[in-house]
Design a protein around this motif. Structure first.
Motif, PDB file in Angstrom:
ATOM      1  N   PHE A  49       0.835  -1.204   0.000  1.00  0.00           N
ATOM      2  CA  PHE A  49       0.000   0.000   0.000  1.00  0.00           C
ATOM      3  C   PHE A  49       0.868   1.252   0.000  1.00  0.00           C
ATOM      4  O   PHE A  49       0.699   2.141  -0.849  1.00  0.00           O
ATOM      5  N   PHE A  50       1.785   1.336   0.937  1.00  0.00           N
ATOM      6  CA  PHE A  50       2.580   2.552   1.081  1.00  0.00           C
ATOM      7  C   PHE A  50       3.666   2.677   0.011  1.00  0.00           C
ATOM      8  O   PHE A  50       4.253   3.745  -0.144  1.00  0.00           O
ATOM      9  N   HIS A  51       3.897   1.614  -0.735  1.00  0.00           N
ATOM     10  CA  HIS A  51       4.759   1.718  -1.909  1.00  0.00           C
ATOM     11  C   HIS A  51       4.033   2.463  -3.036  1.00  0.00           C
ATOM     12  O   HIS A  51       4.649   3.173  -3.826  1.00  0.00           O
ATOM     13  N   ASN A  52       2.719   2.284  -3.079  1.00  0.00           N
ATOM     14  CA  ASN A  52       1.916   2.904  -4.138  1.00  0.00           C
ATOM     15  C   ASN A  52       1.347   4.267  -3.756  1.00  0.00           C
ATOM     16  O   ASN A  52       1.221   5.152  -4.597  1.00  0.00           O
ATOM     17  N   PHE A  53       0.979   4.422  -2.476  1.00  0.00           N
ATOM     18  CA  PHE A  53       0.344   5.661  -2.015  1.00  0.00           C
ATOM     19  C   PHE A  53       0.949   6.086  -0.672  1.00  0.00           C
ATOM     20  O   PHE A  53       1.201   5.252   0.194  1.00  0.00           O
ATOM     21  N   LYS A  54       1.127   7.374  -0.509  1.00  0.00           N
ATOM     22  CA  LYS A  54       1.702   7.889   0.737  1.00  0.00           C
ATOM     23  C   LYS A  54       0.720   7.798   1.893  1.00  0.00           C
ATOM     24  O   LYS A  54       1.122   7.718   3.052  1.00  0.00           O
ATOM     25  N   SER A  55      -0.571   7.823   1.579  1.00  0.00           N
ATOM     26  CA  SER A  55      -1.589   7.870   2.625  1.00  0.00           C
ATOM     27  C   SER A  55      -2.940   7.449   2.052  1.00  0.00           C
ATOM     28  O   SER A  55      -3.116   7.337   0.830  1.00  0.00           O
ATOM     29  N   LYS A  56      -3.903   7.250   2.945  1.00  0.00           N
ATOM     30  CA  LYS A  56      -5.282   6.973   2.506  1.00  0.00           C
ATOM     31  C   LYS A  56      -5.817   8.160   1.726  1.00  0.00           C
ATOM     32  O   LYS A  56      -6.573   7.990   0.756  1.00  0.00           O
ATOM     33  N   GLU A  57      -5.445   9.369   2.136  1.00  0.00           N
ATOM     34  CA  GLU A  57      -5.890  10.575   1.443  1.00  0.00           C
ATOM     35  C   GLU A  57      -5.434  10.563  -0.015  1.00  0.00           C
ATOM     36  O   GLU A  57      -6.219  10.847  -0.925  1.00  0.00           O
TER      37      GLU A  57
END
Length: 204
Positions: A49-57
């Motif tokens: 997840f955090f490889h693709n996006f920095k945050s849920k936002e």
């Protein structure tokens, strides 16, 4: 056997997370959807997840943009676009919105409409992504409404843009009524009233 390229693996993971966000946010809302929920739904680790996006936002912003792209393609391929008369195309669009009220509530309600209700005052970046999606979709109706005005309502004082936005206000409101009542019939009836109102505007 050749190994998939790294970019292809990343894209596949990103698509899974975007799809998970679309399903879970439409079902549970933005605030109630956690990163753990998203990873579980997508079948991926938190590291992925955090490889693709920095945050849920950041995921939510990308999900809104992805929603806009996919829904734009969906509506462009709809059969009402083949009608020659611009008013019939617009009315066909309204009827099509009613026809796709199928399945459970999360399956036909709007991702960006759901998100903006929660984030309009707390998260300006998500709000902006939702704004661009909703208003961009409304704008796609303007040409047909303008042509229909020229044919059937030349003396009208309302603008094409305002009618396009009103149609979205009714449709988004219909989703809220369906969620509140748990009954798709309320949404369907609201869209029927919208069609009748449009016919009155154009004397049809």
């Amino acid at each position: 056997m050749a190994r998939p390229k790294k970019d292809a693996i990343q894209q596949s993971s990103k698509d899974k997370l975007l799809e998970a966000a679309t399903v879970l946010i439409r079902t549970n809302g933005y605030s109630a959807t956690t990163v753990d929920d998203l990873c579980l739904k997508a079948g991926l680790s938190k590291g992925t997840f955090f490889h693709n996006f920095k945050s849920k936002e950041e995921l939510a912003i990308h999900a809104a943009k992805n929603w806009s792209l996919k829904t734009s393609e969906f509506f462009k391929a709809a059969p009402y676009n083949k009608k020659k008369d611009p008013l019939e195309r617009f009315l066909g669009y309204i009827r099509f919105r009613k026809e796709i009220l199928q399945g459970d509530l999360p399956e036909f309600t709007c991702l960006v409409g759901t998100m903006v209700q929660e984030t309009y005052d707390s998260n300006p970046e998500i709000k902006e992504a939702c704004y661009e999606s909703i208003f961009g979709h409304a704008e796609s109706l303007n040409d047909d409404i303008t042509l229909a005005r020229e044919l059937y309502a030349k003396k009208s004082k309302w603008s094409s843009e305002s009618l396009a936005l009103h149609s979205q206000a009714v449709i988004q409101g219909a989703f809220i009524l369906a969620k509140a009542s748990g009954d798709v019939k309320t949404a369907s009836q609201s869209i029927d009233h919208l069609e009748n109102y449009i016919r009155l505007l154009f004397n049809k």
